[in-house]
Design an enzyme around this catalytic site. Sequence first.
Site, PDB file in Angstrom:
ATOM      1  N   CYS A   1      -0.966  -6.321  21.600  1.00 40.29           N
ATOM      2  CA  CYS A   1      -1.281  -5.165  20.827  1.00 40.29           C
ATOM      3  C   CYS A   1      -2.849  -5.319  20.542  1.00 40.29           C
ATOM      4  CB  CYS A   1      -0.773  -5.226  19.548  1.00 40.29           C
ATOM      5  SG  CYS A   1       1.147  -4.842  19.563  1.00 40.29           S
TER       6      CYS A   1
ATOM      7  N   HIS B   1      -6.638  -5.859  16.496  1.00 38.30           N
ATOM      8  CA  HIS B   1      -5.253  -5.637  16.734  1.00 38.30           C
ATOM      9  C   HIS B   1      -5.375  -3.966  16.719  1.00 38.30           C
ATOM     10  CE1 HIS B   1      -1.050  -4.966  15.701  1.00 38.30           C
ATOM     11  NE2 HIS B   1      -0.511  -6.188  16.343  1.00 38.30           N
TER      12      HIS B   1
ATOM     13  N   GLN C   1      -2.967 -12.585  10.581  1.00 35.92           N
ATOM     14  CA  GLN C   1      -2.783 -14.144  11.038  1.00 35.92           C
ATOM     15  C   GLN C   1      -3.464 -14.976  10.295  1.00 35.92           C
ATOM     16  OE1 GLN C   1      -0.924 -14.414  13.602  1.00 35.92           O
ATOM     17  NE2 GLN C   1      -0.642 -12.529  14.636  1.00 35.92           N
TER      18      GLN C   1
ATOM     19  N   ASP D   1      -7.999  -7.600   7.811  1.00 29.41           N
ATOM     20  CA  ASP D   1      -6.716  -7.569   8.090  1.00 29.41           C
ATOM     21  C   ASP D   1      -6.379  -8.998   8.141  1.00 29.41           C
ATOM     22  OD1 ASP D   1      -4.565  -7.789   9.669  1.00 29.41           O
ATOM     23  OD2 ASP D   1      -5.211  -6.692  11.393  1.00 29.41           O
TER      24      ASP D   1
ATOM     25  N   LYS E   1       5.226 -12.961   9.280  1.00 25.18           N
ATOM     26  CA  LYS E   1       4.420 -13.705  10.229  1.00 25.18           C
ATOM     27  C   LYS E   1       4.347 -15.056   9.095  1.00 25.18           C
ATOM     28  CE  LYS E   1       1.948 -10.238  12.513  1.00 25.18           C
ATOM     29  NZ  LYS E   1       2.343 -10.172  14.078  1.00 25.18           N
TER      30      LYS E   1
HETATM   31  N1  C6P Z   1       0.652  -9.054  15.417  1.00 22.44           N
HETATM   32  C1  C6P Z   1       1.183 -10.389  17.372  1.00 22.44           C
HETATM   33  O1  C6P Z   1       2.196 -10.539  18.192  1.00 22.44           O
HETATM   34  P1  C6P Z   1       2.932  -5.922  11.613  1.00 22.44           P
HETATM   35  O2  C6P Z   1       3.350  -5.485  13.045  1.00 22.44           O
HETATM   36  O3  C6P Z   1       2.730  -4.848  10.821  1.00 22.44           O
HETATM   37  O4  C6P Z   1       3.679  -6.988  10.953  1.00 22.44           O
HETATM   38  O5  C6P Z   1       1.536  -6.477  12.021  1.00 22.44           O
HETATM   39  C2  C6P Z   1       0.359  -5.983  12.611  1.00 22.44           C
HETATM   40  C3  C6P Z   1      -0.707  -6.673  12.747  1.00 22.44           C
HETATM   41  C4  C6P Z   1      -1.821  -6.584  12.297  1.00 22.44           C
HETATM   42  N2  C6P Z   1      -3.099  -7.357  12.601  1.00 22.44           N
HETATM   43  C5  C6P Z   1      -2.786  -8.442  13.134  1.00 22.44           C
HETATM   44  C6  C6P Z   1      -4.016  -9.339  13.307  1.00 22.44           C
HETATM   45  C7  C6P Z   1      -1.590  -8.815  13.912  1.00 22.44           C
HETATM   46  O6  C6P Z   1      -1.540  -9.761  14.620  1.00 22.44           O
HETATM   47  C8  C6P Z   1      -0.452  -7.915  13.699  1.00 22.44           C
HETATM   48  C9  C6P Z   1       0.847  -8.209  14.453  1.00 22.44           C
HETATM   49  C10 C6P Z   1       2.001  -9.523  16.319  1.00 22.44           C
HETATM   50  O7  C6P Z   1       0.322 -10.794  17.657  1.00 22.44           O
HETATM   51  C11 C6P Z   1       2.807  -8.331  16.693  1.00 22.44           C
HETATM   52  S1  C6P Z   1       1.835  -7.194  17.755  1.00 22.44           S
END
Ligand code: C6P
Length: 414
Positions: A372, A131, A211, A208, A234
């Site tokens: 993203c 991401h 997910q 990370d 999430k």
């Molecule tokens: N992915 C998606 O629709 P934040 O925005 O800080 O809560 O999370 C960022 C982030 C980091 N790593 C991974 C693997 C992610 O999937 C995400 C967020 C969302 O896939 C919003 S772009």
Amino acid sequence: MGVAPEHAFALDVDKIRADFPILAKEVHGKPLAYLDNAASSQKPLAVLEAIDHYYRAENANIHRGVHHLSELATKKYEDAREKVRAFINAERASEIIFVRGGTEAINLVASTFGRSRVGEGDEIVITHMEHHSNIVPWQMLCEQTGAKLRVAPIDDRGALIVDEFEALLGERTKMVAVVHVSNALGTINPAEKLVAMAHERGIPVLLDGAQAVPHHAVDVQALDCDFYAFSGHKMFAPTGIGVLYGKQKHLEAMPPYQGGGEMITTVSFEKTEYNVVPHKFEAGTPNIAGTIGLGAAIDYMQAIGLAAIEAYEHDLLDYMTSRMSAIEGVKVIGTAPEKAGVLSFNIEGAHPHDVGTILDREGVAVRAGHHCAQPVMDRFGVPATARASLAFYNTREDVDRLVAATEKVREIFA
Ligand code: C6P
């Protein structure tokens, strides 16, 4: 179709769905099939009520007041830290730092740990399925230090090519940062193995887990990662709260991230003494309500059971994958053998944004775009995908609605 074997996994999905008021909503006159959980999940009553109760009955600043409410709020906040510790099986609660989300967690590590260890000519290894949150902070660090970003490739299924990852680990590698579960492809990386490979060479690893935590149990001690980052929103908690796990020895050695109140023990114009971890990394008044909401979300998930969630979603993903793949003109992007929660797809002749809009008119919420993760789109030669992503409250009926709406898209664009 639609015969629900949900009960096979000891998940009472009807009861669970009743805990999520928003799932009863209609969209464009149709019942909502919410399949955009990778972007943000919905919140159960237990979380909504915990936040409401905090503001009605416990609201005060923490770690500062001697009065009753401040003590109560402090206790709730620190209880949530302990819940997070247990949730990811960290050794100590002080290894849990509350941040705004996964993005901030990674930025924190890049700009403190990274900044103090990475220099000109050094290398940082990531993968092609990251991401943007796990690319850009490292790129910024490279720009500041003259270090180089090295990218481990993925195959045509969207699985990491582990040998090539290993081949990138060299004497100049100062950091490895890898996604645990890909948001664009659903691939589950063999995190424990990757950490071991890096550690054999003395290289620290950030995972990370944004997910991963909503879908299966995570044990940071078993993974042996140095850092683990994730977002609350999430995993059924509010937005604006997230977690950075870090091994105590690293957190103690790292310089602070932001300066301000709470992260100090004494301040004078000559010298400031920093607070102990985790407080050293929590400058200013934190998101107290969000933290308490995160604690409630963890309680909620644990009451269902992480093993039951994983088994249920695994079955549902298999069902979704087989039904969607059977539709003519649908191409699934991301077919790695180990996957969680996510089905990215394209429909021949239709732009993913049109797909998303048409599905929405049918009450089916998916995300359309690059998620993203633009390098993933480039790897598969597509500008974007439509993405359906699951949570434990989704059902075969939701999937059947997705299939029916996708067939409508096919009719329009055929
Ligand atoms: N992915 C998606 O629709 P934040 O925005 O800080 O809560 O999370 C960022 C982030 C980091 N790593 C991974 C693997 C992610 O999937 C995400 C967020 C969302 O896939 C919003 S772009």
